[in-house]
Design an enzyme around this catalytic site. Structure first.
Site, PDB file in Angstrom:
ATOM      1  N   TYR A  28      28.672  45.659  37.091  1.00  0.00           N
ATOM      2  CA  TYR A  28      28.608  44.600  38.106  1.00  0.00           C
ATOM      3  C   TYR A  28      28.441  45.194  39.507  1.00  0.00           C
ATOM      4  O   TYR A  28      27.697  44.670  40.329  1.00  0.00           O
ATOM      5  CB  TYR A  28      29.877  43.743  38.043  1.00  0.00           C
ATOM      6  CG  TYR A  28      30.041  42.807  39.200  1.00  0.00           C
ATOM      7  CD1 TYR A  28      29.289  41.638  39.297  1.00  0.00           C
ATOM      8  CD2 TYR A  28      30.958  43.074  40.221  1.00  0.00           C
ATOM      9  CE1 TYR A  28      29.431  40.772  40.364  1.00  0.00           C
ATOM     10  CE2 TYR A  28      31.106  42.217  41.295  1.00  0.00           C
ATOM     11  CZ  TYR A  28      30.346  41.071  41.363  1.00  0.00           C
ATOM     12  OH  TYR A  28      30.494  40.222  42.426  1.00  0.00           O
ATOM     13  N   GLU A  29      29.111  46.314  39.768  1.00  0.00           N
ATOM     14  CA  GLU A  29      29.053  46.962  41.078  1.00  0.00           C
ATOM     15  C   GLU A  29      27.850  47.887  41.217  1.00  0.00           C
ATOM     16  O   GLU A  29      27.730  48.587  42.215  1.00  0.00           O
ATOM     17  CB  GLU A  29      30.353  47.742  41.330  1.00  0.00           C
ATOM     18  CG  GLU A  29      31.558  46.847  41.497  1.00  0.00           C
ATOM     19  CD  GLU A  29      32.853  47.607  41.726  1.00  0.00           C
ATOM     20  OE1 GLU A  29      32.947  48.797  41.340  1.00  0.00           O
ATOM     21  OE2 GLU A  29      33.781  47.004  42.284  1.00  0.00           O
ATOM     22  N   GLU A  85      43.188  49.433  42.206  1.00  0.00           N
ATOM     23  CA  GLU A  85      41.947  50.194  42.015  1.00  0.00           C
ATOM     24  C   GLU A  85      40.844  49.308  41.451  1.00  0.00           C
ATOM     25  O   GLU A  85      39.718  49.340  41.924  1.00  0.00           O
ATOM     26  CB  GLU A  85      42.201  51.387  41.083  1.00  0.00           C
ATOM     27  CG  GLU A  85      40.970  52.212  40.763  1.00  0.00           C
ATOM     28  CD  GLU A  85      40.411  52.979  41.963  1.00  0.00           C
ATOM     29  OE1 GLU A  85      39.213  53.334  41.913  1.00  0.00           O
ATOM     30  OE2 GLU A  85      41.138  53.231  42.929  1.00  0.00           O
ATOM     31  N   TYR A  88      39.076  42.825  37.612  1.00  0.00           N
ATOM     32  CA  TYR A  88      37.881  42.350  36.919  1.00  0.00           C
ATOM     33  C   TYR A  88      38.224  41.142  36.062  1.00  0.00           C
ATOM     34  O   TYR A  88      39.245  41.135  35.373  1.00  0.00           O
ATOM     35  CB  TYR A  88      37.308  43.468  36.038  1.00  0.00           C
ATOM     36  CG  TYR A  88      36.078  43.072  35.280  1.00  0.00           C
ATOM     37  CD1 TYR A  88      34.847  42.973  35.916  1.00  0.00           C
ATOM     38  CD2 TYR A  88      36.139  42.800  33.916  1.00  0.00           C
ATOM     39  CE1 TYR A  88      33.699  42.614  35.212  1.00  0.00           C
ATOM     40  CE2 TYR A  88      34.999  42.437  33.209  1.00  0.00           C
ATOM     41  CZ  TYR A  88      33.795  42.345  33.867  1.00  0.00           C
ATOM     42  OH  TYR A  88      32.662  41.985  33.168  1.00  0.00           O
ATOM     43  N   GLY A  95      35.399  31.869  38.420  1.00  0.00           N
ATOM     44  CA  GLY A  95      35.344  30.569  39.073  1.00  0.00           C
ATOM     45  C   GLY A  95      36.409  29.601  38.613  1.00  0.00           C
ATOM     46  O   GLY A  95      36.364  28.419  38.949  1.00  0.00           O
ATOM     47  N   GLY A  97      39.874  30.445  38.887  1.00  0.00           N
ATOM     48  CA  GLY A  97      41.156  30.799  39.487  1.00  0.00           C
ATOM     49  C   GLY A  97      41.860  31.973  38.842  1.00  0.00           C
ATOM     50  O   GLY A  97      42.983  32.306  39.228  1.00  0.00           O
ATOM     51  N   GLY A  99      41.013  35.253  38.896  1.00  0.00           N
ATOM     52  CA  GLY A  99      41.113  36.374  39.829  1.00  0.00           C
ATOM     53  C   GLY A  99      42.283  36.185  40.780  1.00  0.00           C
ATOM     54  O   GLY A  99      43.063  37.114  41.030  1.00  0.00           O
ATOM     55  N   ASN A 126      29.662  42.971  48.767  1.00  0.00           N
ATOM     56  CA  ASN A 126      30.224  41.995  47.838  1.00  0.00           C
ATOM     57  C   ASN A 126      30.803  40.794  48.595  1.00  0.00           C
ATOM     58  O   ASN A 126      32.014  40.595  48.670  1.00  0.00           O
ATOM     59  CB  ASN A 126      31.281  42.670  46.957  1.00  0.00           C
ATOM     60  CG  ASN A 126      31.651  41.846  45.762  1.00  0.00           C
ATOM     61  OD1 ASN A 126      31.394  40.659  45.706  1.00  0.00           O
ATOM     62  ND2 ASN A 126      32.278  42.498  44.794  1.00  0.00           N
ATOM     63  N   TYR A 133      38.860  37.204  49.178  1.00  0.00           N
ATOM     64  CA  TYR A 133      40.022  37.923  49.700  1.00  0.00           C
ATOM     65  C   TYR A 133      40.466  37.342  51.043  1.00  0.00           C
ATOM     66  O   TYR A 133      41.671  37.177  51.289  1.00  0.00           O
ATOM     67  CB  TYR A 133      39.725  39.414  49.841  1.00  0.00           C
ATOM     68  CG  TYR A 133      39.407  40.106  48.540  1.00  0.00           C
ATOM     69  CD1 TYR A 133      40.041  39.761  47.348  1.00  0.00           C
ATOM     70  CD2 TYR A 133      38.458  41.116  48.485  1.00  0.00           C
ATOM     71  CE1 TYR A 133      39.743  40.399  46.155  1.00  0.00           C
ATOM     72  CE2 TYR A 133      38.162  41.764  47.295  1.00  0.00           C
ATOM     73  CZ  TYR A 133      38.806  41.395  46.140  1.00  0.00           C
ATOM     74  OH  TYR A 133      38.514  42.032  44.965  1.00  0.00           O
TER      75      TYR A 133
END
Length: 159
Positions: A28-29, A85, A88, A95, A97, A99, A126, A133
């Site tokens: 993803y990154e 660190e 995921y 989408g 909630g 995370g 990102n 955040y």
């Protein structure tokens, strides 16, 4: 958010799942080519040396996301903190909630352990994560620049 969401700490038998989530996050990154760790290395550093911890977010018996974290220390606060660190959530569960639920769980662990703070890095590009955040009240550390020495440069400096 599904009220059946619960958390569990990783166990030694979860090493392959931890590695899979790390690889999915790295993909993803756009950094999958940088992942060089393997199951044996993760097992050694997480379970034998106890240098990091992993929690899984679970729906029923299915792990849908994870967080890998460890303690750091603030001399100014005079207490440990938690450094996140990796965070995921599998794409099909984003989408909803989850995370935020993982971060709330980490905040609760930090408070329970009397840590002074919870912190992490985020890639500059990102935007969706940055917006997320910020919505939680996280503050970007704009006065600080991260420096890193690794690989051969680290070996040279150590000599």
């Amino acid at each position: 958010m599904d009220m059946n969401l619960h958390f569990r700490y990783a166990q030694r038998k979860d090493v392959s799942l931890i590695l899979r989530f790390i690889q999915e996050l790295a993909e993803y990154e756009k950094m999958l080519n940088e992942v060089v760790c393997d199951e044996e290395t993760l097992e050694e550093w997480i379970f034998d040396k106890e240098k990091a911890e992993v929690i899984f977010a679970c729906l029923g018996d299915k792990e849908i996301g994870f967080a890998l974290f460890f303690h750091n220390f603030s001399t100014f606060l005079g207490r440990a903190g938690l450094y996140l660190e990796d965070l995921y959530v599998s794409p099909e569960y984003r989408g909803n909630g989850y995370g935020k639920a993982i971060l709330k769980k980490l905040a609760a662990i930090a408070v329970e352990r009397k840590c002074g703070r919870l912190e992490w890095w985020c890639l500059d590009w990102n935007k969706s994560s940055i917006d997320f955040y910020l919505s939680l009240g996280a503050e970007p550390m704009s006065d600080w620049t991260v420096y890193r020495i690794a690989g051969e440069t680290l070996n040279k400096l150590a000599k």
